[in-house]
Write a protein that holds these residues in place. Structure first.
Motif, PDB file in Angstrom:
ATOM      1  N   ASN A  28     -67.380 -34.362  13.827  1.00  0.00           N
ATOM      2  CA  ASN A  28     -68.660 -34.797  14.373  1.00  0.00           C
ATOM      3  C   ASN A  28     -69.753 -33.806  13.958  1.00  0.00           C
ATOM      4  N   PRO A  29     -70.374 -34.047  12.803  1.00  0.00           N
ATOM      5  CA  PRO A  29     -71.319 -33.050  12.274  1.00  0.00           C
ATOM      6  C   PRO A  29     -72.548 -32.860  13.158  1.00  0.00           C
TER       7      PRO A  29
ATOM      8  N   VAL B 253     -67.015 -37.378   5.695  1.00  0.00           N
ATOM      9  CA  VAL B 253     -66.189 -36.658   4.724  1.00  0.00           C
ATOM     10  C   VAL B 253     -66.978 -36.425   3.435  1.00  0.00           C
ATOM     11  N   VAL B 254     -67.780 -37.398   3.053  1.00  0.00           N
ATOM     12  CA  VAL B 254     -68.627 -37.257   1.861  1.00  0.00           C
ATOM     13  C   VAL B 254     -69.555 -36.051   2.015  1.00  0.00           C
ATOM     14  N   GLU B 255     -70.173 -35.939   3.170  1.00  0.00           N
ATOM     15  CA  GLU B 255     -71.053 -34.783   3.385  1.00  0.00           C
ATOM     16  C   GLU B 255     -70.261 -33.478   3.294  1.00  0.00           C
ATOM     17  N   GLN B 256     -69.080 -33.478   3.909  1.00  0.00           N
ATOM     18  CA  GLN B 256     -68.272 -32.251   3.884  1.00  0.00           C
ATOM     19  C   GLN B 256     -67.880 -31.870   2.466  1.00  0.00           C
TER      20      GLN B 256
ATOM     21  N   GLY C  33     -60.978 -42.068  -3.201  1.00  0.00           N
ATOM     22  CA  GLY C  33     -61.285 -41.392  -4.471  1.00  0.00           C
ATOM     23  C   GLY C  33     -62.604 -40.654  -4.452  1.00  0.00           C
ATOM     24  N   LEU C  34     -62.790 -39.821  -3.441  1.00  0.00           N
ATOM     25  CA  LEU C  34     -64.103 -39.202  -3.240  1.00  0.00           C
ATOM     26  C   LEU C  34     -64.290 -37.874  -3.957  1.00  0.00           C
ATOM     27  N   ALA C  35     -63.224 -37.286  -4.479  1.00  0.00           N
ATOM     28  CA  ALA C  35     -63.331 -35.928  -5.035  1.00  0.00           C
ATOM     29  C   ALA C  35     -64.421 -35.848  -6.104  1.00  0.00           C
ATOM     30  N   LEU C  36     -65.088 -34.725  -6.135  1.00  0.00           N
ATOM     31  CA  LEU C  36     -66.175 -34.529  -7.099  1.00  0.00           C
ATOM     32  C   LEU C  36     -65.574 -34.188  -8.458  1.00  0.00           C
ATOM     33  N   PRO C  37     -65.973 -34.889  -9.500  1.00  0.00           N
ATOM     34  CA  PRO C  37     -65.334 -34.727 -10.800  1.00  0.00           C
ATOM     35  C   PRO C  37     -65.957 -33.627 -11.651  1.00  0.00           C
ATOM     36  N   ALA C  38     -65.181 -33.121 -12.577  1.00  0.00           N
ATOM     37  CA  ALA C  38     -65.707 -32.143 -13.534  1.00  0.00           C
ATOM     38  C   ALA C  38     -66.611 -32.836 -14.558  1.00  0.00           C
TER      39      ALA C  38
ATOM     40  N   PRO D 239     -58.429 -43.113   9.020  1.00  0.00           N
ATOM     41  CA  PRO D 239     -58.073 -41.753   9.461  1.00  0.00           C
ATOM     42  C   PRO D 239     -58.760 -40.758   8.528  1.00  0.00           C
ATOM     43  N   ALA D 240     -59.409 -39.773   9.125  1.00  0.00           N
ATOM     44  CA  ALA D 240     -60.250 -38.875   8.334  1.00  0.00           C
ATOM     45  C   ALA D 240     -59.471 -38.149   7.245  1.00  0.00           C
TER      46      ALA D 240
END
Lengths: 473, 473
Positions: free
Chosen positions: A327-328, A110-113, B41-46, B32-33
């Motif tokens: 599955n990347p 998910v991080v890569e995505q 909390g993976l979202a990329l921040p401003a 679960p994906a």
């Protein structure tokens, strides 16, 4: 006996020492290659050595190698580092995930995505997807393979007569485009050089003519690779006009923005890539301008599905669960894939969109500052106004290559050279925002000094006078 | 404000914590994906976040991902680690060299040459050379491209009709061989599956017949890829007989020993690769059995010159000094190349030839021990005597895939499954010498227990009884 924790603590200390040595000794002595093995004791032993001793050898070896960061390094399209990204990459080596399946990598998929989706969005590929490749050459190769499969439907299963296919790139494009043509079976001559204008940008009219000519000759144009940020001059091909030509001829447009992709990060610079949203695919190396460790090349696609349709394979023993989406490995040239996404995610967390924009703006300001210093200089000359982040300087009275070699031999600066219209110039890559005003001045002064001395006589004299063996011919 | 030294010290501590968690929680809960991004909390921040905070997030993320080492991991052809190799790789991320030129990487170029020369010598390629690729798929692709160029001289410059070329691999070969055929323009069907014997080894007579048939049909055989260590069964194709066939037909022999190459390290096991010295090229992944971090795939060539002749490009802006010999970028598919040699060199320094031989012997002994435990087991069955380092088990009364899924969902073991002659079996990869007798017993007991429970009813029941959401379908 070294415990695991002690060994890992030593890694932290040695890494800090390595950073300090880049500051105190930014241009290291070059080792003659023939002396390296015995002088550094590199031979592989029959019996093992203690962990601590090996680690000390590794550190000593890295300190004997050229410093790839620091205030005197302008020699590659990468330099400096964001230490948080580096730290994340160190931990990725420990965790050792392979980014092929969700079962093996879980949240890291998910991080890569996430980082790919953000980069795709910056390119205007809102419904796009991507994959991280081990370098821009591999990204460009994948683009060629995918475009070939789209142009000639039978090629994926039945193969293709590569001799009848053509790809197109400017005469100043990176050599990986030609290598991709060779790898994909088109041959090196299957990559046609399109002439550039005086600023090193692909001429869309010439591209149009080449496509028309090849179609008339019964050849199949497979892909046009426009360059966003050429290796020497940092030039940007005119994407809108090229996209028009590609649309007219129905040819896949790939943009090799390995170097220039980072310009998308700031509103001040993203105009350089205007039109990129019309491309079918895009190469953007985060390990260049953005400061993450090697390698981290994003191959971005405007539309979903092409990656898996062309690169996918089934493998009962590997892709055992979860949606293909998760599955990347089904969208990659590789099978096992090092986690090269985590460092980029960490960079983004640390910098935010705002910090990344500021980084690019700082680099651009430094390039303009160096350009001003060169313009105002009594002896050196600016070869051209820098389009982006490389600054090209003339060294009147001395060969630019000799200037670079002398600076390296005397351990003053690491900087490379290139050709503009047949003339050799010093090419300064501005990719490390920690390079301050003093560093820019030192660079100009050192280039000027080397140029002046070389103008007086043969370089051998000066190299010898400086008391260095050199080792760099 | 975190200093560089503090940040790097934190890396050491977090790495040690990661290692401890592999021991205390070897099979982690599967996320679960769809929940990962918000839950972690993976979202990329401003706006950017402090370095220490990001590093803590990276560590938390890695601890939420599947553990790729530890006592319950048997799921991939890599596992465990040699911590000295890992430490060297962490420092390689810091130093950030690109292994393309001697000017950029200095002594590290020699380090790569040393490990490649030793591996080549172990393969009997005394006058050979090599390059380290980002994974076995890339190594195999390079071999196909090189062999294609040798078989059809015009292909490098003029291109080739890939439809008229064929490569050959056993029906149990790795999928990367087929992908290489596709990439090189031969199409997926350009890779011809050669039948195997009952032990999963390529039938040389069938290979001979296929080559004869294709030659008669006017096709050009480009390469035979024998497998030394198949992915599921760990089988070794009969190299002497295959080399005879290749010699008779004048076809390039490549050996994909990505998995099995390490068997060359011990006198006790190197017989599995007897005949490899007659191969033209060899893929050997050090990141699999040898315990170095991903990726480190050696492509070894019996003769010098083929790599540069087929893969080389000139690049005025890059290859500026030193002999081509010292610029490994002239012998690679990539341009920028992460330093994936240093970790292997560090491993060799730490283990010596003797330690590496012992490692392989330990792994082989563990495979035989597990095989004995399965043979003697009242319910489980050994599918076949293990040829090398994978052990395949039948789970009578239950589907082997369901057994693996249940063990993962219950966080007891991470192990995969495969097919032998159409029958699904549990495949145990024995690649981590730290797996002791207790780990082997725990594995057998857990497989048996899961099998028995599944034999009683549908897996859903058991997954729910165990109180885990699973997330692994």
């Amino acid at each position: 006996m070294t415990t695991d924790a002690e060994l890992l603590a030593a890694v932290g200390r040695l890494a800090a020492r390595l950073l300090r040595s880049e500051g105190s000794e930014p241009v290291r002595a070059a080792w003659p290659a023939t002396e390296v093995e015995s002088a550094l004791g590199l031979a592989l032993p029959a019996q093992g050595r203690p962990a601590g001793e090996v680690l000390a050898s590794v550190a000593a070896l890295l300190e004997a190698a050229p410093a790839m960061a620091g205030p005197r390094f302008w020699n590659q399209l990468f330099g400096g580092r964001d230490l948080v990204a580096t730290a994340a990459d160190m931990l990725a080596s420990v965790a050792n995930h392979s980014l092929y399946t969700y079962r093996a990598a879980g949240p890291l998929v998910v991080v890569e995505q996430l980082v790919l989706a953000r980069m795709a969005a910056l390119a205007g590929f809102d419904a796009g997807e991507g994959t991280i490749c081990p370098g821009g050459s591999v990204s460009n190769l994948c683009a060629v393979v995918i475009a070939r499969g789209e142009a000639i439907a039978a090629s994926r299963e039945e193969g293709v007569d590569g001799r009848a296919c053509r790809i197109y790139a400017s005469a100043e494009a990176h050599y990986s485009v030609r290598k991709a043509a060779m790898t994909a079976g088109l041959g090196r001559n299957g990559c046609r050089d399109i002439p550039c204008d005086a600023q090193g940008r692909m001429d869309p009219t010439a591209l149009d003519a080449a496509l028309t000519e090849d179609r008339a000759a019964g050849l199949t144009p497979v892909l046009v690779a426009a360059t966003a940020g050429t290796t020497v001059r940092g030039a940007f091909d005119p994407l809108p006009a090229i996209a028009d030509v590609c649309a007219r001829h129905g040819v896949w447009l790939h943009v090799d923005a390995a170097f220039g992709g980072a310009m998308l990060l700031s509103a001040q610079t993203r105009g350089l890539l205007a039109g990129v949203e019309r491309a079918d695919s895009l190469t953007w190396d985060a390990h260049k301008v953005m400061g993450v460790p090697l390698l981290c090349s994003a191959l971005l696609m405007r539309r979903r599905g092409h990656l898996a349709a062309q690169l996918g394979e089934t493998a009962d023993y590997l892709f055992q669960c979860d949606d293909a989406e998760l599955n990347p490995g089904t969208r990659a040239l590789q099978c096992g894939r090092r986690d090269d996404a985590l460092k980029l995610w960490a960079l983004w967390q640390h910098q935010g969109d705002a910090g990344l924009a500021a980084r690019v703006e700082t680099l651009r300001a430094q390039a303009l500052r160096l350009s001003d210093l060169a313009s105002a200089h009594p002896r050196l000359q600016l070869a051209e106004a820098p389009p982006s982040l490389t600054v090209c300087l003339r060294t009147p009275g001395a060969d630019a290559a000799a200037v670079c070699d002398l600076l390296a031999a005397e351990r003053r600066q690491l900087v490379g050279h290139g050709l503009i219209g047949g003339e050799r110039i010093v090419r300064v890559a501005i990719v490390d925002p920690s390079h301050d005003e003093a560093a820019l001045h030192a660079l100009i002064n050192d280039i000027d000094d080397a140029t002046q001395r070389l103008a007086l006589g043969p370089p051998q004299t000066w190299a010898r006078l400086a008391g260095h063996s050199g080792g760099l011919s």
